[in-house]
Design a protein around this motif. Structure first.
Motif, mmCIF file in Angstrom:
data_model
loop_
_atom_site.group_PDB
_atom_site.id
_atom_site.type_symbol
_atom_site.label_atom_id
_atom_site.label_comp_id
_atom_site.label_asym_id
_atom_site.label_seq_id
_atom_site.Cartn_x
_atom_site.Cartn_y
_atom_site.Cartn_z
ATOM 1 N N UNK B 159 -7.798 98.548 -48.974
ATOM 2 C CA UNK B 159 -7.020 99.193 -50.040
ATOM 3 C C UNK B 159 -5.556 99.102 -49.708
ATOM 4 N N UNK B 160 -4.765 98.796 -50.706
ATOM 5 C CA UNK B 160 -3.330 98.934 -50.521
ATOM 6 C C UNK B 160 -2.692 97.702 -49.921
ATOM 7 N N UNK B 161 -1.385 97.628 -50.100
ATOM 8 C CA UNK B 161 -0.700 96.453 -49.581
ATOM 9 C C UNK B 161 -0.026 96.695 -48.260
ATOM 10 N N UNK B 162 0.134 97.944 -47.853
ATOM 11 C CA UNK B 162 0.634 98.166 -46.504
ATOM 12 C C UNK B 162 -0.009 99.419 -45.938
ATOM 13 N N UNK B 163 0.406 99.785 -44.758
ATOM 14 C CA UNK B 163 -0.304 100.847 -44.040
ATOM 15 C C UNK B 163 -0.187 102.195 -44.749
ATOM 16 N N UNK B 164 0.949 102.464 -45.385
ATOM 17 C CA UNK B 164 1.106 103.782 -46.034
ATOM 18 C C UNK B 164 0.053 103.998 -47.092
ATOM 19 N N UNK B 165 -0.171 102.963 -47.904
ATOM 20 C CA UNK B 165 -1.165 103.115 -48.963
ATOM 21 C C UNK B 165 -2.550 103.269 -48.373
ATOM 22 N N UNK B 166 -2.814 102.558 -47.292
ATOM 23 C CA UNK B 166 -4.127 102.678 -46.651
ATOM 24 C C UNK B 166 -4.310 104.093 -46.103
ATOM 25 N N UNK B 167 -3.246 104.649 -45.520
ATOM 26 C CA UNK B 167 -3.337 106.012 -44.983
ATOM 27 C C UNK B 167 -3.628 106.990 -46.103
ATOM 28 N N UNK B 168 -2.934 106.780 -47.197
ATOM 29 C CA UNK B 168 -3.134 107.678 -48.334
ATOM 30 C C UNK B 168 -4.584 107.648 -48.813
ATOM 31 N N UNK B 169 -5.096 106.423 -48.897
ATOM 32 C CA UNK B 169 -6.480 106.271 -49.355
ATOM 33 C C UNK B 169 -7.439 106.939 -48.375
ATOM 34 N N UNK B 170 -7.130 106.799 -47.092
ATOM 35 C CA UNK B 170 -8.007 107.396 -46.086
ATOM 36 C C UNK B 170 -8.037 108.913 -46.264
ATOM 37 N N UNK B 171 -6.885 109.490 -46.526
ATOM 38 C CA UNK B 171 -6.852 110.940 -46.729
ATOM 39 C C UNK B 171 -7.572 111.358 -48.000
ATOM 40 N N UNK B 172 -7.478 110.509 -49.029
ATOM 41 C CA UNK B 172 -8.196 110.829 -50.266
ATOM 42 C C UNK B 172 -9.690 110.850 -50.002
ATOM 43 N N UNK B 173 -10.152 109.872 -49.244
ATOM 44 C CA UNK B 173 -11.579 109.841 -48.916
ATOM 45 C C UNK B 173 -11.936 111.075 -48.092
ATOM 46 N N UNK B 174 -11.043 111.427 -47.171
ATOM 47 C CA UNK B 174 -11.323 112.586 -46.308
ATOM 48 C C UNK B 174 -11.402 113.853 -47.143
ATOM 49 N N UNK B 175 -10.539 113.956 -48.169
ATOM 50 C CA UNK B 175 -10.581 115.180 -48.975
ATOM 51 C C UNK B 175 -11.879 115.269 -49.760
ATOM 52 N N UNK B 176 -12.497 114.111 -50.018
ATOM 53 C CA UNK B 176 -13.784 114.156 -50.710
ATOM 54 C C UNK B 176 -14.912 114.518 -49.758
ATOM 55 N N UNK B 177 -14.819 114.031 -48.532
ATOM 56 C CA UNK B 177 -15.864 114.352 -47.557
ATOM 57 C C UNK B 177 -15.233 115.134 -46.437
ATOM 58 N N UNK B 178 -15.296 116.442 -46.545
ATOM 59 C CA UNK B 178 -14.470 117.309 -45.724
ATOM 60 C C UNK B 178 -14.737 117.213 -44.239
ATOM 61 N N UNK B 179 -15.950 116.844 -43.862
ATOM 62 C CA UNK B 179 -16.265 116.985 -42.448
ATOM 63 C C UNK B 179 -15.824 115.799 -41.598
ATOM 64 N N UNK B 180 -15.227 114.775 -42.239
ATOM 65 C CA UNK B 180 -14.747 113.650 -41.436
ATOM 66 C C UNK B 180 -13.500 114.064 -40.661
ATOM 67 N N UNK B 181 -13.340 113.495 -39.510
ATOM 68 C CA UNK B 181 -12.123 113.748 -38.731
ATOM 69 C C UNK B 181 -11.200 112.552 -38.882
ATOM 70 N N UNK B 182 -9.936 112.822 -39.188
ATOM 71 C CA UNK B 182 -8.987 111.714 -39.301
ATOM 72 C C UNK B 182 -8.252 111.565 -37.983
ATOM 73 N N UNK B 183 -8.229 110.350 -37.467
ATOM 74 C CA UNK B 183 -7.503 110.105 -36.218
ATOM 75 C C UNK B 183 -6.394 109.101 -36.496
ATOM 76 N N UNK B 184 -5.179 109.522 -36.316
ATOM 77 C CA UNK B 184 -4.039 108.639 -36.532
ATOM 78 C C UNK B 184 -3.875 107.719 -35.330
ATOM 79 N N UNK B 185 -3.831 106.425 -35.618
ATOM 80 C CA UNK B 185 -3.871 105.448 -34.532
ATOM 81 C C UNK B 185 -2.607 105.305 -33.715
ATOM 82 N N UNK B 186 -1.507 105.836 -34.160
ATOM 83 C CA UNK B 186 -0.294 105.671 -33.355
ATOM 84 C C UNK B 186 0.394 106.991 -33.085
ATOM 85 N N UNK B 187 -0.173 108.074 -33.598
ATOM 86 C CA UNK B 187 0.537 109.324 -33.462
ATOM 87 C C UNK B 187 -0.302 110.484 -32.948
#
Lengths: 446, 421
Positions: B159-187
């Protein structure tokens, strides 16, 4: 009385030298510190190939190949007068580079004779390392003749890169290191050119751990050792261009041939295409750059020539990494094509606005990457409004390629797929990526 | 300049953004570990803890002396992080962050957005530790990448053309499935702590290091390395190297705060992080001695050098640290004669990218030239001309006929002697 130019006292067919383990042990002590004690690490591709593979990374030596060991030992063992006169050798590259480097380090004058068609970067390497390079002869034999006559003229010692007894002892130090680093090794796979590696490692490993299996690997274009053993005498093999340049030795060594008997369990021959694929897999999975000669051991495993080693601890000697980047690129391309990941085909499309765009959309929707898309307008059969587009595309594997062919067949009438693998008799190993490659699944002629 | 940060009283009174009735926008990108208002500073202790956790599974990576020290006029060493299974240093971080999850989180699974290496490392260790992994990557044309993810059993979404859009999409998916843990790869603090283990190894293997050159994308690697290195050897210098086209960390240093930047397409594609990490920035900003920007051409030359001389395959991001030495004119003269370690962070490149970089580097160095030859052929007939054309077709890729097919102009590439530096 004419002296035979070709007579090398160290490699006399009438007086072959027997190499002993003590020579090898002494050699390994002499070269300590000057030569890298290379790591022997586990390969990532072990699981895929079904055995515990370890790579002895001889490409980490300074000049990029294992030849440094033998050369260093030979140079240190020269008498003072011989050191003053200097050394000469005929070499396709690795031996010459190793000789140049160590002779400059030890202050010994050095001349290297190479065949005319040697790759540029190899010639420059020798020169930069401090040796004088002469170009002579179409192949190794002619270059060697010239080197020997020059050597006799200038009283320089000719160091045969694969047959000098001191060189053989030096190469054997690899065997000692392997047993030290991996005490329970089951088998060692060794690329065979002139036979120095095979002899040296064979003697040292068999002495230290006699139940280890020693296998030699050659390519189908450089199989001088196999042919010699078959006929029980050293034969001359004409060698054309080969991807494993380091193994391109026309006649195997006298001392090596003499010492090998009874030492080696088997010598296998692998087809050159597998070597290209092995280079590609090593680049992708291990991220090492290896030359053709260095990749033959892995190629033999990939080609399924060692089914008896499944599950065992196997050490592959990655003998060197000096590959010209152009040849590297070509080997990678060959490897990709052989795995079915690179497809070349021609399709006739309508030469109106949107015709080519339609084709590209179709390809993109199939999930493949278009690398090259060249249209050709004239010289095409059919109506004036069609153009033949030549496409080079990257896919995920054979399955994906088959899907692509189905798609093209559905939408276009006129297409032509390049024959990718044209050797139906090649034995294949079931890799995780797809079924066997032997029957041409993508060969379609219009 | 360094501040003590906000006082506790101020922090206590700080209110989070209230939902305005007129604009009920919820901040989707709400990651408790990487909060811009509450950046975490990583300490040396965290790194030591991380190292002890990952030590059993991840072997020490080699620190090799360069064969061309004379050419570079310094004692140059490379820390090769390419030997890991998935080909980049992020394996350390992946293993550590997954090990730090509790059983419930492990069963539920993790999600992340990645440019490639991070997701792959997470997928590999996720498979080993039985943690389901979902990765969102920007649209990529690389078939091999998808294949590798599938091999490790990860669920991959493009999804998306750069990392920001991909991050956004990842968070959208996370908001749909609450129990996933998001791990930021550089921070993520665990990522930064695990990256510091590289510095521990460097100083163990080479105590006399003077300078460490580190490629910078989101900043996780340099934050970890700087923390450890400065603690163990305060006089060591840490330089961050970034490609000019995607210099979000450099801009963050100038602006004193990370912000969203536009990243261009670059050779070092895995460093194309639009917004530098908050924790990383906060940790590293007083520890980095210098930030250096490099051109893409220099990176290509570095890739060629590592392939030819050191026999190691690297990606653009991995070769970025070395590329500072291929700059013309010389940009780091103060490093002459010093002991320098370049961190080669990764080696995941595909065949086409590698070949194109090599070709480009050769052209830059003058080892590849393009010649145009005009050949005038007299052919017997039109058919004969077609035959000639077909032969040309198979021999040369790139050629043109002028109007009449009797005057082909071929253009072929040749290799003259290499230019001496």
């Amino acid at each position: 009385m004419s002296v035979d130019i070709e007579f090398d006292e160290n490699c006399d067919p009438n007086n072959p030298r027997k190499i002993k383990y003590d020579d090898i042990l002494a050699a390994s002590r002499r070269i300590v510190g000057a030569v890298v004690r290379t790591p022997c690490t586990r390969a990532h591709m072990s699981e895929r190939l079904g055995m515990d593979i370890y790579f002895k990374q001889e490409f980490l030596q300074y000049t990029g190949s294992f030849k440094e060991r033998g050369v260093r030992n030979a140079l240190i063992s020269l008498s003072d007068e011989q050191k003053k006169n200097g050394v000469i050798a005929a070499s396709t590259g690795n031996h010459g580079a190793a000789l140049s480097y160590h002779s400059t380090q030890l202050g010994i004058p050095c001349i290297v004779v190479v065949p005319i068609h040697t790759a540029l970067n190899k010639v420059n390497k020798c020169e930069q390392l401090g040796a004088k390079v002469f170009k002579h002869g179409i192949d190794m034999s002619a270059a060697k003749l010239h080197a020997m006559s020059l050597g006799k003229e200038k009283k320089m010692i000719y160091i045969n890169g694969y047959d000098h007894p001191d060189v053989l002892a030096g190469q054997g130090s690899i065997g000692i290191e392997i047993i030290e680093q991996l005490p329970n090794v089951d088998a060692v796979l060794i690329p065979v050119g002139g036979g120095s590696l095979l002899t040296g490692i064979g003697i040292s490993v068999k002495h230290l751990k006699p139940d280890t299996e020693i296998y030699g690997v050659e390519t189908d274009k450089t199989c001088s050792m196999v042919e010699s053993l078959r006929k029980n005498e050293r034969i001359h093999l004409d060698i054309d261009s080969t991807i494993a340049e380091g193994l391109a030795v026309n006649v195997v060594g006298t001392n090596t041939f003499y010492n090998i008997k009874g030492l080696v369990d088997k010598i296998v021959v692998v087809k050159e295409d597998w070597v290209a694929r092995a280079i590609m897999h090593i680049v992708e999975e291990e991220r090492f750059v290896v030359e053709g000669a260095g990749a033959v051991a892995v190629a033999a495993i990939m080609a399924g020539l060692f089914p008896n080693l499944k599950g065992k601890k196997v050490v592959c000697i990655i003998s060197g990494g000096n590959i010209d980047v152009t040849i590297l690129a070509r080997a990678l391309e060959r490897g990709m094509a052989a795995e079915g990941r690179l497809v070349k085909f021609k399709v006739t499309v309508h030469d109106r606005p949107g015709g080519m765009a339609e084709l590209c959309t179709l390809l993109t929707n199939s999930g493949i990457t278009i690398r090259d898309c060249v249209p050709e307008r004239a010289w095409v059969k059919g109506d004036v409004f069609s153009a033949q587009v030549k496409v080079i595309a990257e896919t995920r594997g054979w399955e994906h390629t088959k899907e692509l062919i189905e798609q093209i067949k559905k939408h276009y009438k006129d297409y032509f797929f390049q024959e990718i693998c044209d050797r139906p008799d090649r034995p294949s190993v079931g890799t995780r990526r797809g079924p066997c490659l032997a029957p041409n699944p993508v060969c379609m002629q219009k | 300049m360094s501040t003590l940060g906000e006082s506790p009283a101020v922090l206590a009174k700080r209110k989070h953004v209230k939902n305005n009735i007129w604009c009920p926008k919820t901040n989707v990108e709400d990651d408790p570990w990487c909060d811009p208002d509450n950046p975490k500073m990583i300490s040396y202790k965290d790194t030591v803890k991380a190292t002890s956790v990952i030590k059993e599974h991840i072997a020490k990576t080699p620190l090799n002396r360069s064969k061309c020290c004379v050419q570079f006029n310094m004692e140059l060493y490379y820390k090769f992080e390419t030997v890991h299974r998935t080909g980049s240093f992020l394996e350390r971080a992946a293993l550590y962050s997954l090990s730090m999850l509790d059983d419930e989180q492990r069963a539920a699974g993790v999600i992340t957005a990645s440019l490639g290496n991070w997701g792959l490392a997470l997928a590999y260790h996720g498979q080993r530790l039985n943690v389901p992994v979902t990765v969102v990557i920007p649209y990529t044309d690389k078939c091999k990448v998808i294949l590798r993810y599938q091999n490790y059993g990860a669920n991959i979404i493009q999804h998306g053309k750069d990392l920001s859009e991909a991050i956004r999409k990842a968070f959208i998916i996370k908001s749909e499935r609450q129990n996933l843990t998001y791990i930021n790869g550089y921070d993520h603090p665990h990522v930064i702590a695990a990256s510091g283990s590289i510095a521990l190894e460097i100083l163990e293997q080479l105590p006399q290091t003077d300078v460490v050159l580190v490629p910078v994308g989101g900043g996780g690697l340099i934050a970890g390395i700087a923390t450890v290195a400065k603690k163990l050897k305060p006089e060591i210098k840490i330089y961050g190297i970034e490609p000019k086209k995607c210099c979000s960390f450099f801009k963050a240093m100038e602006n004193d705060n990370p912000f969203q930047t536009v990243v261009g397409a670059t050779v070092a594609e895995l460093l194309a992080v639009p917004k530098a990490g908050f924790n990383a920035f906060y940790t590293a900003r007083s520890l980095i001695d210098k930030m250096v920007l490099v051109e893409d051409n220099w990176i290509s030359r570095a890739i060629l050098h590592l392939t030819e001389e050191e026999k190691m395959v690297t990606e653009g991001a991995g070769a970025t640290a070395l590329s500072a030495f291929f700059a013309t004119p010389i940009i780091l003269p103060e490093l002459k004669g010093k002991t320098v370690v370049c961190v080669v962070s990764g080696g995941n490149t595909d065949y086409f990218t590698l070949c194109r970089n090599i070709e480009r580097a050769k052209a830059i160095e003058g080892r590849l030239i393009k010649m145009r030859l005009t050949l005038i052929c007299e052919t017997a007939s039109h058919e004969h001309a077609c035959v000639v054309k077909r032969i040309m077709d198979s021999m040369f890729l790139d050629y043109k006929f002028s109007e009449d097919p009797y005057n082909p102009i071929q253009s072929c590439v040749c290799f003259p002697n290499p230019m001496l530096y």
